[in-house]
Write a protein that holds these residues in place. Structure first.
Motif, mmCIF file in Angstrom:
data_model
loop_
_atom_site.group_PDB
_atom_site.id
_atom_site.type_symbol
_atom_site.label_atom_id
_atom_site.label_comp_id
_atom_site.label_asym_id
_atom_site.label_seq_id
_atom_site.Cartn_x
_atom_site.Cartn_y
_atom_site.Cartn_z
ATOM 1 N N SER A 181 0.796 -1.233 0.000
ATOM 2 C CA SER A 181 0.000 0.000 0.000
ATOM 3 C C SER A 181 0.825 1.278 0.000
ATOM 4 O O SER A 181 0.245 2.364 0.085
ATOM 5 C CB SER A 181 -0.957 -0.003 1.191
ATOM 6 N N GLY A 182 2.138 1.168 -0.054
ATOM 7 C CA GLY A 182 2.960 2.365 -0.088
ATOM 8 C C GLY A 182 3.034 3.110 1.230
ATOM 9 O O GLY A 182 3.419 4.277 1.260
ATOM 10 N N LEU A 212 -2.721 6.501 10.669
ATOM 11 C CA LEU A 212 -4.047 6.382 10.051
ATOM 12 C C LEU A 212 -4.987 5.554 10.924
ATOM 13 O O LEU A 212 -6.174 5.895 11.077
ATOM 14 C CB LEU A 212 -3.936 5.762 8.657
ATOM 15 N N SER A 213 -4.471 4.494 11.529
ATOM 16 C CA SER A 213 -5.289 3.644 12.406
ATOM 17 C C SER A 213 -5.784 4.417 13.620
ATOM 18 O O SER A 213 -6.950 4.290 14.016
ATOM 19 C CB SER A 213 -4.496 2.423 12.878
ATOM 20 N N THR A 267 -9.086 11.548 5.820
ATOM 21 C CA THR A 267 -9.957 11.802 4.665
ATOM 22 C C THR A 267 -10.624 10.486 4.233
ATOM 23 O O THR A 267 -10.239 9.402 4.677
ATOM 24 C CB THR A 267 -9.148 12.362 3.477
ATOM 25 N N SER A 268 -11.579 10.606 3.340
ATOM 26 C CA SER A 268 -12.218 9.406 2.782
ATOM 27 C C SER A 268 -11.188 8.539 2.072
ATOM 28 O O SER A 268 -11.207 7.312 2.188
ATOM 29 C CB SER A 268 -13.325 9.790 1.796
ATOM 30 N N GLU A 269 -10.271 9.187 1.336
ATOM 31 C CA GLU A 269 -9.205 8.444 0.653
ATOM 32 C C GLU A 269 -8.301 7.758 1.667
ATOM 33 O O GLU A 269 -7.873 6.615 1.460
ATOM 34 C CB GLU A 269 -8.381 9.386 -0.238
ATOM 35 N N GLY A 270 -8.002 8.426 2.775
ATOM 36 C CA GLY A 270 -7.189 7.830 3.832
ATOM 37 C C GLY A 270 -7.863 6.624 4.446
ATOM 38 O O GLY A 270 -7.229 5.599 4.714
ATOM 39 N N ARG A 271 -9.170 6.742 4.658
ATOM 40 C CA ARG A 271 -9.938 5.620 5.213
ATOM 41 C C ARG A 271 -9.912 4.437 4.248
ATOM 42 O O ARG A 271 -9.687 3.299 4.654
ATOM 43 C CB ARG A 271 -11.370 6.073 5.500
ATOM 44 N N ARG A 272 -10.093 4.709 2.951
ATOM 45 C CA ARG A 272 -10.055 3.642 1.944
ATOM 46 C C ARG A 272 -8.680 2.976 1.909
ATOM 47 O O ARG A 272 -8.574 1.751 1.849
ATOM 48 C CB ARG A 272 -10.403 4.182 0.553
ATOM 49 N N LEU A 284 -6.443 2.848 4.301
ATOM 50 C CA LEU A 284 -6.257 2.077 5.533
ATOM 51 C C LEU A 284 -7.007 0.749 5.450
ATOM 52 O O LEU A 284 -6.443 -0.314 5.729
ATOM 53 C CB LEU A 284 -6.730 2.884 6.746
ATOM 54 N N ILE A 285 -8.254 0.785 5.043
ATOM 55 C CA ILE A 285 -9.064 -0.430 4.930
ATOM 56 C C ILE A 285 -8.424 -1.403 3.932
ATOM 57 O O ILE A 285 -8.382 -2.615 4.182
ATOM 58 C CB ILE A 285 -10.523 -0.088 4.536
ATOM 59 N N HIS A 286 -7.877 -0.877 2.850
ATOM 60 C CA HIS A 286 -7.207 -1.705 1.847
ATOM 61 C C HIS A 286 -5.951 -2.369 2.418
ATOM 62 O O HIS A 286 -5.612 -3.501 2.067
ATOM 63 C CB HIS A 286 -6.850 -0.845 0.624
#
Length: 157
Positions: A38-39, A48-49, A105-110, A112-114
């Motif tokens: 995930s880079g 992020l967590s 952000t929404s992108e950060g949440r995505r 993290l989930i990924h």
């Protein structure tokens, strides 16, 4: 006057050297997996967590630094990288102009989930699956004891 400290016996030395080896090897392995998948570095994943798990949508940088056991300069540098990638947003704190708030952000949440499934698989492969249930209980107890002692250490030099 120098304080004399007793030498470690074989048992103490083996435990200490084993712990220090783990402290070197495990973070590097976690970084490799997260960067590959995930880079993210492991510390970025932790940041992020912590934001994801926060009961409020934003956290002050000082609270986030405490939650991630990081210095403000280190956290600020990492947040700068995460912000450039669009994974977090920083803004002035409305209640205290000296403070900065951080929001996932929404992108950060995505992102993290990924990254979670691969991270959990790595943790299982390297640590959890290598131990019996009894060893896991012992590890949890040992880490709790050590972490309690570390948390009570004065932070002044």
């Amino acid at each position: 006057m120098k304080q004399r400290v007793p030498r470690m016996n074989d048992q103490e030395s083996a435990a200490w050297l084993g712990l220090t080896a783990t402290l070197q090897l495990l973070p590097a392995a976690l970084d490799r997996q997260l960067q590959r998948d995930s880079g993210l570095t492991h510390f970025e994943f932790v940041v992020l967590s912590r934001l994801q798990l926060s009961p409020e949508p934003t956290m002050r940088m000082t609270a986030l630094a405490e939650a991630t056991v990081a210095t403000l300069p280190r956290l600020s540098h990492v947040c700068g990288r995460l912000e450039k990638r669009g994974l977090i947003e920083r803004s002035p704190c409305p209640e205290d102009r000296r403070a900065t708030n951080v929001r996932l952000t929404s992108e950060g949440r995505r992102e993290l989930i990924h990254s979670v499934p691969g991270h959990i698989a790595t943790v299982r492969r390297l640590v959890i699956d290598a131990l019996t249930p009894e060893q896991l209980d012992a590890l949890a107890e040992i880490m709790g004891t050590i972490n309690t002692r570390l948390a009570s250490e004065p932070t002044d030099p």
